[in-house]
Design a protein around this motif. Sequence first.
Motif, mmCIF file in Angstrom:
data_model
loop_
_atom_site.group_PDB
_atom_site.id
_atom_site.type_symbol
_atom_site.label_atom_id
_atom_site.label_comp_id
_atom_site.label_asym_id
_atom_site.label_seq_id
_atom_site.Cartn_x
_atom_site.Cartn_y
_atom_site.Cartn_z
ATOM 1 N N SER A 1 -18.983 73.501 25.520
ATOM 2 C CA SER A 1 -19.958 73.807 26.576
ATOM 3 C C SER A 1 -21.306 73.165 26.255
ATOM 4 O O SER A 1 -22.055 72.808 27.166
ATOM 5 N N THR B 1 -20.835 69.300 27.092
ATOM 6 C CA THR B 1 -20.839 69.008 28.526
ATOM 7 C C THR B 1 -22.158 69.376 29.180
ATOM 8 O O THR B 1 -22.358 69.081 30.352
ATOM 9 N N GLY B 2 -23.058 70.022 28.440
ATOM 10 C CA GLY B 2 -24.363 70.333 29.007
ATOM 11 C C GLY B 2 -24.365 71.586 29.857
ATOM 12 O O GLY B 2 -25.258 71.787 30.675
ATOM 13 N N LEU B 3 -23.367 72.451 29.696
ATOM 14 C CA LEU B 3 -23.328 73.685 30.479
ATOM 15 C C LEU B 3 -24.352 74.692 29.982
ATOM 16 O O LEU B 3 -24.878 75.477 30.750
ATOM 17 N N ALA B 4 -24.589 74.677 28.694
ATOM 18 C CA ALA B 4 -25.523 75.645 28.120
ATOM 19 C C ALA B 4 -26.387 74.935 27.088
ATOM 20 O O ALA B 4 -25.928 74.008 26.430
ATOM 21 N N PRO B 5 -27.645 75.347 26.970
ATOM 22 C CA PRO B 5 -28.513 74.745 25.944
ATOM 23 C C PRO B 5 -28.329 75.474 24.619
ATOM 24 O O PRO B 5 -27.977 76.644 24.612
ATOM 25 N N GLY C 1 -24.002 58.922 28.201
ATOM 26 C CA GLY C 1 -22.954 58.475 29.115
ATOM 27 C C GLY C 1 -22.336 59.603 29.906
ATOM 28 O O GLY C 1 -22.748 60.755 29.842
ATOM 29 N N ARG C 2 -21.332 59.240 30.694
ATOM 30 C CA ARG C 2 -20.701 60.202 31.590
ATOM 31 C C ARG C 2 -19.573 60.948 30.879
ATOM 32 O O ARG C 2 -18.693 60.329 30.291
ATOM 33 N N GLU D 1 -12.267 71.227 32.878
ATOM 34 C CA GLU D 1 -12.797 71.547 34.197
ATOM 35 C C GLU D 1 -11.725 71.416 35.264
ATOM 36 O O GLU D 1 -12.022 71.331 36.441
ATOM 37 N N GLY E 1 -18.915 64.466 39.639
ATOM 38 C CA GLY E 1 -19.929 63.435 39.500
ATOM 39 C C GLY E 1 -19.562 62.076 40.080
ATOM 40 O O GLY E 1 -20.232 61.095 39.818
#
Lengths: 245, 255
Positions: free
Chosen positions: A69, A72-76, A86-87, A93, A116
Motif C-alpha cells: 500500500s 502504490t501510494g495508497l497510504a503515506p 513511473g507508473r 487491484e 490510470g
Amino acid sequence: MNVIEFSQVWKSFHRAAEQQLLRHYIVDLFDGADSNPFYALKDITFKIGEGECVGVVGSNGAGKSTLLSLVTGLAPPNRGEVKVKGRVAALLELGAGFHPDLTGRENVILNASLMGFKRKEAMNLYEPIVDFAEMADFMDEPLRTYSSGMKLRLGFAVAINLNPDVLIIDEILAVGDQAFQAKCTEKILEIKKAGKTILCVSHNGSTIQSLCDRALWLDHGQLMMDGRSSEVVPAYEGRRAASHA
Amino acid sequence: MWKGDYIFFLESMVMKDFKIRYRNMSLGVFWSLLNPLILMAVMTFVFTVLTPNNTIQYFPLFVLCGLVPYNFFSVAWNSGTVSITNNAGLIKRVPVPREVVPISTVLAACIHLLIQIGLLLAVTLVYGRGINWNWLYLPVVWALAVVFVCGIVLVTSALDVYIRDIRYVVESFVTVLFWSVPIFYYPSAEISQRFSYVFDYNPITALIFALRSILIDGHAPPFSLLAKFALVSLGMFGIGWFVFGRLKSRFFDYL
C-alpha cells in the motif's frame, strides 16, 4: 537508477480504527488518541533498481500488504520516506470498482480509467484485454452473471495490459484454470524480459524462488533479510518450519 | 502515485453512478420527473384547496421553483456524504485522486437536475411566463449552486470516514432545510428581516429567490443576492477543498 526507494519507513495503524461512532471518537479525543499504536512496518530501508524482479516473503501479518500500500501510494508512511518512479500497476487491484449491474464492457472501461489509462489507450486496448481474458462473448452481459473466476480473469487482463513501469503481484497466480495461469505466468515473464521492475508478494516461498532473483523477508514488520532469493527463501522457510515444530 | 486522466476518470465515475441508479428500473429517468410533479400537485392541493387564503400567484410554478433546487441539494448532499465510505473498495485499492469520488457523485446528481430543470422550464412556459433575456442568469445561478454543493460534500464526505454519524447529521439537517428554506411560502418583509441570517447567506434560499425572480417575475435577480450567493458558494468550495486535502491522507487507515 532506483525505481523504488524506502528509507527508514515506519507505518502504524491505531488500534481504535474500528471504532468510528461519535462517542468513541470523543472518548479518544479525551484519552489522547494513538497512545498505543500498532506498527505494521518498523524502520524499513531498501532500494529496488530498474528491471529488478524482487519477491517479498513473510507469514500472515508480517506487513507485506502494508508495504504494497505504501509502494502504490495508497497510504503515506508515518516516518521515513517512500519514493516510487513511473507508473505502478498492482495486480492486487483486480476488479477494483467493478460493479455488478454494469456490463463487462462498461466495467472494463471504468476499471481502465481508474487504473490510470488515458481514454485513447483504454479504447485501443479494449480488444486485446477482452482477447486476453477470452471473454468476447460475455462483454454485454451484466457482471453479476459472471462467475468469480471470470471476474478475476477480466480484472487481471486489464491490469496486465496497463504496460506499467512497476508491476506488483500479490498472491495472484491462482487466477483461473491451469491454462489461464500458464498464460498469466508467460505474460509476467514477458514483462520481466522487457526490463520492467516487478515486485512479487507471497507467503509461498517456491513461487518467489522460481520467479524472482532477489527477495526480502518481512517478519512482524521488520526486514529480516534482503538478498538472493535462493538464500532468503530457504532461511524464511527454515524459520517457519522451526516455529511450527 | 496516480498518473491517469482526470477527466476520463471523472466521466467514468459519473456515468457509473447514473447508469446503476436507473438500470434496473422500468420507468428509468421518468422518476426524476415524477417525484417533483407529485410533490407539486400535493402542495398545490394543500395550500390552494385545503387552505385557500393564499395570495401567491402561479402557485404550482412557485412551489416547483423551490422543489427542484431542494431536491438537488438533498440528493447530492446525502449521496455525496456517503460517497467515500461507499467506495471504500476503490479508495483502499487504487490511489485514484480522492476528490473525484464525491465530486462525481454531485455531478451524477446534476444529470437528474438537468431533467428537472427541463420540467421547470416547461411548466414556466405552460403558465405563460415566456422566455426573457434574464434566462441567461439561469446557468450562472445553477453553476453557483453546484459549486456550493461540491464544497459542502467535500467536507461531509471526508468527515464521514472518521465519524460515521455524519451521514445521519446530514440527513436530519436536510429534513430541517425543507421547512427553513421558503419552498412553499414567501417570507414577509418583516420575517425575512428578523431571520435575515437564516435567509441571506443560505445558498438554497438564494437559488430559489433567483429562480422565482427570473422565471415568474421576469426580472434579473438583485445584485446583492448574487454577490452573497457567489461569496458563500466559492467560500464553501475553498473550505471543502482545504478540509478534504487535510483529511484524505488517512482515509486508507480508517476505511
